[in-house]
Write a protein that holds these residues in place. Structure first.
Motif, PDB file in Angstrom:
ATOM      1  N   LEU A  61      28.522  14.006  -8.107  1.00  0.00           N
ATOM      2  CA  LEU A  61      27.481  13.868  -9.137  1.00  0.00           C
ATOM      3  C   LEU A  61      27.759  12.692 -10.068  1.00  0.00           C
ATOM      4  CD1 LEU A  61      26.703  17.573 -10.108  1.00  0.00           C
ATOM      5  CD2 LEU A  61      25.582  16.111  -8.423  1.00  0.00           C
ATOM      6  N   GLN A  62      28.490  11.692  -9.561  1.00  0.00           N
ATOM      7  CA  GLN A  62      28.802  10.504 -10.340  1.00  0.00           C
ATOM      8  C   GLN A  62      28.525   9.255  -9.510  1.00  0.00           C
ATOM      9  OE1 GLN A  62      32.524  10.717 -12.685  1.00  0.00           O
ATOM     10  NE2 GLN A  62      32.841  12.677 -11.658  1.00  0.00           N
ATOM     11  N   GLU A  63      28.239   8.183 -10.206  1.00  0.00           N
ATOM     12  CA  GLU A  63      28.007   6.887  -9.550  1.00  0.00           C
ATOM     13  C   GLU A  63      29.290   6.070  -9.580  1.00  0.00           C
ATOM     14  OE1 GLU A  63      25.238   6.009  -8.006  1.00  0.00           O
ATOM     15  OE2 GLU A  63      24.177   7.800  -8.591  1.00  0.00           O
ATOM     16  N   PRO A  64      29.488   5.157  -8.644  1.00  0.00           N
ATOM     17  CA  PRO A  64      28.641   4.868  -7.498  1.00  0.00           C
ATOM     18  C   PRO A  64      28.758   5.965  -6.443  1.00  0.00           C
ATOM     19  CG  PRO A  64      30.581   3.451  -7.458  1.00  0.00           C
ATOM     20  CD  PRO A  64      30.647   4.251  -8.724  1.00  0.00           C
ATOM     21  N   HIS A  65      27.826   5.984  -5.497  1.00  0.00           N
ATOM     22  CA  HIS A  65      27.802   7.029  -4.470  1.00  0.00           C
ATOM     23  C   HIS A  65      28.005   6.423  -3.081  1.00  0.00           C
ATOM     24  CE1 HIS A  65      23.629   5.720  -5.100  1.00  0.00           C
ATOM     25  NE2 HIS A  65      23.502   5.880  -3.794  1.00  0.00           N
ATOM     26  N   VAL A  66      28.356   7.277  -2.097  1.00  0.00           N
ATOM     27  CA  VAL A  66      28.806   6.784  -0.798  1.00  0.00           C
ATOM     28  C   VAL A  66      27.740   6.730   0.291  1.00  0.00           C
ATOM     29  CG1 VAL A  66      31.227   7.346  -1.158  1.00  0.00           C
ATOM     30  CG2 VAL A  66      29.709   9.060  -0.171  1.00  0.00           C
ATOM     31  N   CYS A  67      26.539   7.233   0.055  1.00  0.00           N
ATOM     32  CA  CYS A  67      25.529   7.159   1.109  1.00  0.00           C
ATOM     33  C   CYS A  67      24.138   7.520   0.565  1.00  0.00           C
ATOM     34  CB  CYS A  67      25.892   8.084   2.266  1.00  0.00           C
ATOM     35  SG  CYS A  67      25.200   7.546   3.842  1.00  0.00           S
TER      36      CYS A  67
END
Length: 150
Positions: free
Chosen positions: A50-56
């Motif tokens: 639920l945090q940025e950055p995200h993986v996909c």
């Protein structure tokens, strides 16, 4: 040149090398491009997914937080915002690795087990966990975007 004069010159040269090295390191810290490329540390008190950055795709936390910046709400981003990498151990930060049992939830830099963006199976695991975490946090998310044909 006598021994004393040689020692003085050698000490001065060594001092110059040390001073120059320190100035170079200080300049690296002031380089805004380096700060931009280094991912922001994730908050250990919040779920990593639920945090940025995200993986996909479909794992973004807010409107316009997908790679293109054109998604309508959380969970609808079109691709990862984490720096892409092709192999395990190349992730730049905590929560930015792929695969294994916990994609997007690795403990620290270099501890991810696979590439980003995620494989189909890893994405499914991550999306399921993302949806569960969002529900627990009472966060509204949209339907995930369709996978792109490769």
């Amino acid at each position: 040149m006598d021994r004393r004069k040689f020692n003085k010159l050698a000490a001065a040269a060594l001092g110059g090398i040390v001073a120059g090295a320190n100035l170079g390191r200080a300049a690296d810290k002031d380089d805004p491009k380096k700060d931009k490329d280094t991912p922001k540390e994730k908050d250990p008190k919040k779920p990593l997914l639920l945090q940025e950055p995200h993986v996909c795709r479909g794992l973004n936390t807010c409107k316009n937080k997908g790679k293109s910046g054109k998604n309508d709400c959380a969970g609808q981003g079109d691709c990862s915002t984490a720096k892409a990498h092709t192999c395990g151990g190349e992730n730049g930060c905590r929560g930015l690795g792929g695969c294994e049992g916990d994609p997007g939830e690795n403990d620290c830099k270099g501890k991810g087990h696979c590439h980003v963006p995620l494989s189909k199976d890893a994405w499914k695991k991550a999306r399921d966990k993302f949806e569960a975490a969002a529900k627990k946090a009472d966060m509204k998310i949209g339907d995930a975007p369709k996978a792109k044909d490769k």
